[in-house]
Design a protein around this motif. Structure first.
Motif, PDB file in Angstrom:
ATOM      1  N   LYS A 129      83.851  17.390  22.828  1.00  0.00           N
ATOM      2  CA  LYS A 129      82.944  18.257  23.555  1.00  0.00           C
ATOM      3  C   LYS A 129      83.735  19.185  24.465  1.00  0.00           C
ATOM      4  CE  LYS A 129      78.877  15.284  23.598  1.00  0.00           C
ATOM      5  NZ  LYS A 129      77.831  14.657  24.434  1.00  0.00           N
ATOM      6  N   LEU A 130      83.441  20.459  24.377  1.00  0.00           N
ATOM      7  CA  LEU A 130      84.071  21.451  25.246  1.00  0.00           C
ATOM      8  C   LEU A 130      82.967  22.108  26.057  1.00  0.00           C
ATOM      9  CD1 LEU A 130      86.485  23.093  22.639  1.00  0.00           C
ATOM     10  CD2 LEU A 130      86.971  21.219  24.212  1.00  0.00           C
ATOM     11  N   ILE A 131      82.558  21.479  27.121  1.00  0.00           N
ATOM     12  CA  ILE A 131      81.410  21.946  27.897  1.00  0.00           C
ATOM     13  C   ILE A 131      81.783  23.187  28.702  1.00  0.00           C
ATOM     14  CG2 ILE A 131      79.669  21.334  29.602  1.00  0.00           C
ATOM     15  CD1 ILE A 131      79.575  19.732  26.987  1.00  0.00           C
ATOM     16  N   PRO A 132      81.081  24.301  28.493  1.00  0.00           N
ATOM     17  CA  PRO A 132      81.341  25.497  29.295  1.00  0.00           C
ATOM     18  C   PRO A 132      81.149  25.208  30.779  1.00  0.00           C
ATOM     19  CG  PRO A 132      79.984  26.029  27.400  1.00  0.00           C
ATOM     20  CD  PRO A 132      80.052  24.526  27.476  1.00  0.00           C
ATOM     21  N   LYS A 133      81.979  25.807  31.597  1.00  0.00           N
ATOM     22  CA  LYS A 133      82.009  25.470  33.019  1.00  0.00           C
ATOM     23  C   LYS A 133      81.070  26.320  33.878  1.00  0.00           C
ATOM     24  CE  LYS A 133      86.817  23.908  32.796  1.00  0.00           C
ATOM     25  NZ  LYS A 133      88.204  24.126  33.274  1.00  0.00           N
ATOM     26  N   GLY A 134      80.884  27.578  33.521  1.00  0.00           N
ATOM     27  CA  GLY A 134      80.166  28.466  34.421  1.00  0.00           C
ATOM     28  C   GLY A 134      78.769  28.819  34.021  1.00  0.00           C
ATOM     29  N   ASN A 135      78.331  28.347  32.825  1.00  0.00           N
ATOM     30  CA  ASN A 135      76.957  28.587  32.389  1.00  0.00           C
ATOM     31  C   ASN A 135      76.590  30.070  32.340  1.00  0.00           C
ATOM     32  OD1 ASN A 135      76.641  25.836  32.166  1.00  0.00           O
ATOM     33  ND2 ASN A 135      75.760  25.627  34.210  1.00  0.00           N
ATOM     34  N   ARG A 136      77.471  30.862  31.716  1.00  0.00           N
ATOM     35  CA  ARG A 136      77.232  32.298  31.555  1.00  0.00           C
ATOM     36  C   ARG A 136      77.219  32.630  30.065  1.00  0.00           C
ATOM     37  NH1 ARG A 136      82.607  33.437  34.961  1.00  0.00           N
ATOM     38  NH2 ARG A 136      83.182  31.900  33.379  1.00  0.00           N
ATOM     39  N   VAL A 137      76.111  33.206  29.589  1.00  0.00           N
ATOM     40  CA  VAL A 137      75.996  33.498  28.168  1.00  0.00           C
ATOM     41  C   VAL A 137      75.610  34.964  27.961  1.00  0.00           C
ATOM     42  CG1 VAL A 137      73.590  32.671  28.100  1.00  0.00           C
ATOM     43  CG2 VAL A 137      74.906  32.857  25.968  1.00  0.00           C
ATOM     44  N   LEU A 138      76.280  35.603  27.016  1.00  0.00           N
ATOM     45  CA  LEU A 138      75.995  36.975  26.600  1.00  0.00           C
ATOM     46  C   LEU A 138      75.430  36.929  25.191  1.00  0.00           C
ATOM     47  CD1 LEU A 138      76.255  40.119  26.584  1.00  0.00           C
ATOM     48  CD2 LEU A 138      78.640  39.781  25.864  1.00  0.00           C
ATOM     49  N   ILE A 139      74.268  37.557  25.005  1.00  0.00           N
ATOM     50  CA  ILE A 139      73.606  37.551  23.703  1.00  0.00           C
ATOM     51  C   ILE A 139      73.400  38.989  23.231  1.00  0.00           C
ATOM     52  CG2 ILE A 139      71.620  36.764  22.369  1.00  0.00           C
ATOM     53  CD1 ILE A 139      71.083  34.735  24.616  1.00  0.00           C
ATOM     54  N   THR A 140      74.079  39.385  22.174  1.00  0.00           N
ATOM     55  CA  THR A 140      73.822  40.706  21.605  1.00  0.00           C
ATOM     56  C   THR A 140      72.542  40.638  20.780  1.00  0.00           C
ATOM     57  OG1 THR A 140      75.085  40.373  19.545  1.00  0.00           O
ATOM     58  CG2 THR A 140      76.309  41.132  21.483  1.00  0.00           C
ATOM     59  N   GLY A 141      71.786  41.725  20.800  1.00  0.00           N
ATOM     60  CA  GLY A 141      70.487  41.699  20.127  1.00  0.00           C
ATOM     61  C   GLY A 141      69.561  40.684  20.779  1.00  0.00           C
ATOM     62  N   GLY A 142      69.705  40.497  22.083  1.00  0.00           N
ATOM     63  CA  GLY A 142      68.975  39.453  22.781  1.00  0.00           C
ATOM     64  C   GLY A 142      67.635  39.857  23.356  1.00  0.00           C
ATOM     65  N   ALA A 143      67.226  41.097  23.120  1.00  0.00           N
ATOM     66  CA  ALA A 143      66.001  41.585  23.747  1.00  0.00           C
ATOM     67  C   ALA A 143      64.731  41.100  23.070  1.00  0.00           C
ATOM     68  CB  ALA A 143      66.012  43.116  23.778  1.00  0.00           C
ATOM     69  N   SER A 144      64.814  40.757  21.791  1.00  0.00           N
ATOM     70  CA  SER A 144      63.613  40.369  21.059  1.00  0.00           C
ATOM     71  C   SER A 144      63.969  39.415  19.927  1.00  0.00           C
ATOM     72  CB  SER A 144      62.903  41.609  20.497  1.00  0.00           C
ATOM     73  OG  SER A 144      63.761  42.318  19.617  1.00  0.00           O
ATOM     74  N   GLY A 145      62.941  38.925  19.237  1.00  0.00           N
ATOM     75  CA  GLY A 145      63.154  38.079  18.078  1.00  0.00           C
ATOM     76  C   GLY A 145      63.953  36.825  18.369  1.00  0.00           C
ATOM     77  N   PHE A 146      64.842  36.485  17.448  1.00  0.00           N
ATOM     78  CA  PHE A 146      65.641  35.274  17.590  1.00  0.00           C
ATOM     79  C   PHE A 146      66.574  35.345  18.793  1.00  0.00           C
ATOM     80  CE2 PHE A 146      69.387  32.678  15.988  1.00  0.00           C
ATOM     81  CZ  PHE A 146      68.836  31.472  16.413  1.00  0.00           C
ATOM     82  N   GLY A 147      67.093  36.543  19.088  1.00  0.00           N
ATOM     83  CA  GLY A 147      67.955  36.702  20.252  1.00  0.00           C
ATOM     84  C   GLY A 147      67.228  36.330  21.529  1.00  0.00           C
ATOM     85  N   LYS A 148      65.985  36.754  21.656  1.00  0.00           N
ATOM     86  CA  LYS A 148      65.189  36.424  22.834  1.00  0.00           C
ATOM     87  C   LYS A 148      64.903  34.927  22.887  1.00  0.00           C
ATOM     88  CE  LYS A 148      60.853  37.473  25.221  1.00  0.00           C
ATOM     89  NZ  LYS A 148      59.618  38.305  25.213  1.00  0.00           N
ATOM     90  N   ALA A 149      64.629  34.323  21.733  1.00  0.00           N
ATOM     91  CA  ALA A 149      64.378  32.879  21.694  1.00  0.00           C
ATOM     92  C   ALA A 149      65.586  32.116  22.221  1.00  0.00           C
ATOM     93  CB  ALA A 149      64.049  32.438  20.269  1.00  0.00           C
ATOM     94  N   MET A 150      66.784  32.555  21.869  1.00  0.00           N
ATOM     95  CA  MET A 150      67.989  31.898  22.384  1.00  0.00           C
ATOM     96  C   MET A 150      68.146  32.136  23.879  1.00  0.00           C
ATOM     97  SD  MET A 150      70.871  32.245  19.381  1.00  0.00           S
ATOM     98  CE  MET A 150      70.682  34.027  19.157  1.00  0.00           C
ATOM     99  N   ALA A 151      67.831  33.349  24.333  1.00  0.00           N
ATOM    100  CA  ALA A 151      67.919  33.642  25.761  1.00  0.00           C
ATOM    101  C   ALA A 151      66.987  32.725  26.556  1.00  0.00           C
ATOM    102  CB  ALA A 151      67.570  35.106  26.016  1.00  0.00           C
ATOM    103  N   LEU A 152      65.783  32.533  26.060  1.00  0.00           N
ATOM    104  CA  LEU A 152      64.822  31.673  26.744  1.00  0.00           C
ATOM    105  C   LEU A 152      65.290  30.219  26.763  1.00  0.00           C
ATOM    106  CD1 LEU A 152      61.500  33.172  25.325  1.00  0.00           C
ATOM    107  CD2 LEU A 152      62.345  33.354  27.683  1.00  0.00           C
ATOM    108  N   LYS A 153      65.888  29.773  25.655  1.00  0.00           N
ATOM    109  CA  LYS A 153      66.382  28.400  25.586  1.00  0.00           C
ATOM    110  C   LYS A 153      67.498  28.168  26.606  1.00  0.00           C
ATOM    111  CE  LYS A 153      67.242  24.233  24.338  1.00  0.00           C
ATOM    112  NZ  LYS A 153      66.311  23.133  24.659  1.00  0.00           N
ATOM    113  N   PHE A 154      68.461  29.060  26.661  1.00  0.00           N
ATOM    114  CA  PHE A 154      69.557  28.904  27.612  1.00  0.00           C
ATOM    115  C   PHE A 154      69.048  29.027  29.049  1.00  0.00           C
ATOM    116  CE2 PHE A 154      72.117  29.353  23.867  1.00  0.00           C
ATOM    117  CZ  PHE A 154      73.331  28.740  24.166  1.00  0.00           C
ATOM    118  N   ALA A 155      68.070  29.906  29.248  1.00  0.00           N
ATOM    119  CA  ALA A 155      67.497  30.065  30.585  1.00  0.00           C
ATOM    120  C   ALA A 155      66.803  28.789  31.041  1.00  0.00           C
ATOM    121  CB  ALA A 155      66.510  31.232  30.599  1.00  0.00           C
TER     122      ALA A 155
END
Length: 284
Positions: A2-28
């Motif tokens: 396991k390589l757990i990210p330390k700062g909890n910062r995620v960048l999602i391209t194409g994140g405004a809608s569709g599957f990208g938005k679903a991932m943004a909501l999950k991480f949020a």
């Protein structure tokens, strides 16, 4: 490992809608800080407001991944806000359908430039940062089409297959830096990809949308799988190989020998499968 990210910062391209938005909501939901990069500025702003309303830190930046200058602007914006990054999700891409006789060279090159070269551009920009940090994650969004090409999607499938291979190569290269690489190759699930895609053959588009409507997979379920893969350093994210994908593989195998032009029989097969499942539930 396991390589757990330390700062909890995620960048999602194409994140405004569709599957990208679903991932943004999950991480949020997990308390992560979110950066949305998208070519659709209005939708990016809207999604960012939704995220901040949930009490998480969220930002947006306009980015067309086919434009190197936009990639640099995105990188600079992230660094200005966070001075680093933990997870890069390369989700932005386009869909274009058609057989080899229907696809001209200009369309072929455009799909490659956005889906494959665009993913490479983002990886190429952020890999040195991850190497310096000696921590991080890269998630590349491919498709089941990258493993088993869907009839009528020859150039789209080619880019997704290349993304799978790119991801595997990156995983080996970055392992010594404690940087994980994941590739998502899910079965078809409801998004706006086909309605917004370039599909000259109307029968192919209609059949693909019908297939999508019968899928048991959801954007939320795949987003959840992506999140778990990030946290546990898993390479491949897919759906259930023993059920939906297993069935889909058999249907596609028949497609190649029956009707590569329209996929109509696949849609009928989905309908038959759905009716059978409904009747089974009614008996229970």
């Amino acid at each position: 490992m396991k390589l757990i990210p330390k700062g909890n910062r995620v960048l999602i391209t194409g994140g405004a809608s569709g599957f990208g938005k679903a991932m943004a909501l999950k991480f949020a939901q997990q308390g992560w800080r979110i950066y949305i990069a998208d070519i659709d500025v209005q939708q990016a702003k809207k999604t960012t407001l939704e995220l901040t309303a949930q009490g998480v830190e969220a930002h947006w930046v306009k980015c067309d991944i086919s434009q190197p200058d936009d990639i640099q602007t995105m990188y600079d914006a992230v660094m200005a806000s966070w001075q680093g990054l933990d997870v890069l999700i390369n989700n932005a891409g386009i869909y274009s359908g058609g057989t080899i006789n229907e696809v001209d060279e200009a369309t072929w090159l455009k799909v490659i430039d956005v889906n494959l070269v665009g993913t490479f551009r983002c990886c190429h920009k952020f890999v040195p940062l991850f190497q310096k940090q000696k921590t991080g994650r890269i998630v590349n969004i491919a498709s089941l089409s990258g493993i088993l090409p869907t009839p009528g999607s020859i150039h789209y499938a080619a880019t997704k297959a290349a993304i799978v291979n790119l991801s595997q190569s990156l995983r080996h290269e970055l392992r010594l830096y404690k940087v994980g690489v994941t590739v998502a190759a899910p079965n078809i699930f409801p998004t706006g990809i086909f309605s917004n895609g370039m599909i000259p053959n109307g029968s192919i588009k209609q059949s693909l949308e019908t297939v999508m409507s019968y899928s048991d997979v959801t954007a939320d379920s795949v987003a959840n799988s992506v999140f778990n893969a990030v946290m546990n350093d898993e390479f491949l994210v897919s759906t259930d190989l023993d059920t939906d994908i297993g069935w889909f593989l058999k249907a596609l195998d028949k497609a190649y020998t029956t009707s590569i032009e329209t996929l109509a029989f696949i849609a009928k097969s989905f309908d038959k499968k759905s009716q059978t499942k409904r009747k089974r539930k009614e008996r229970q």
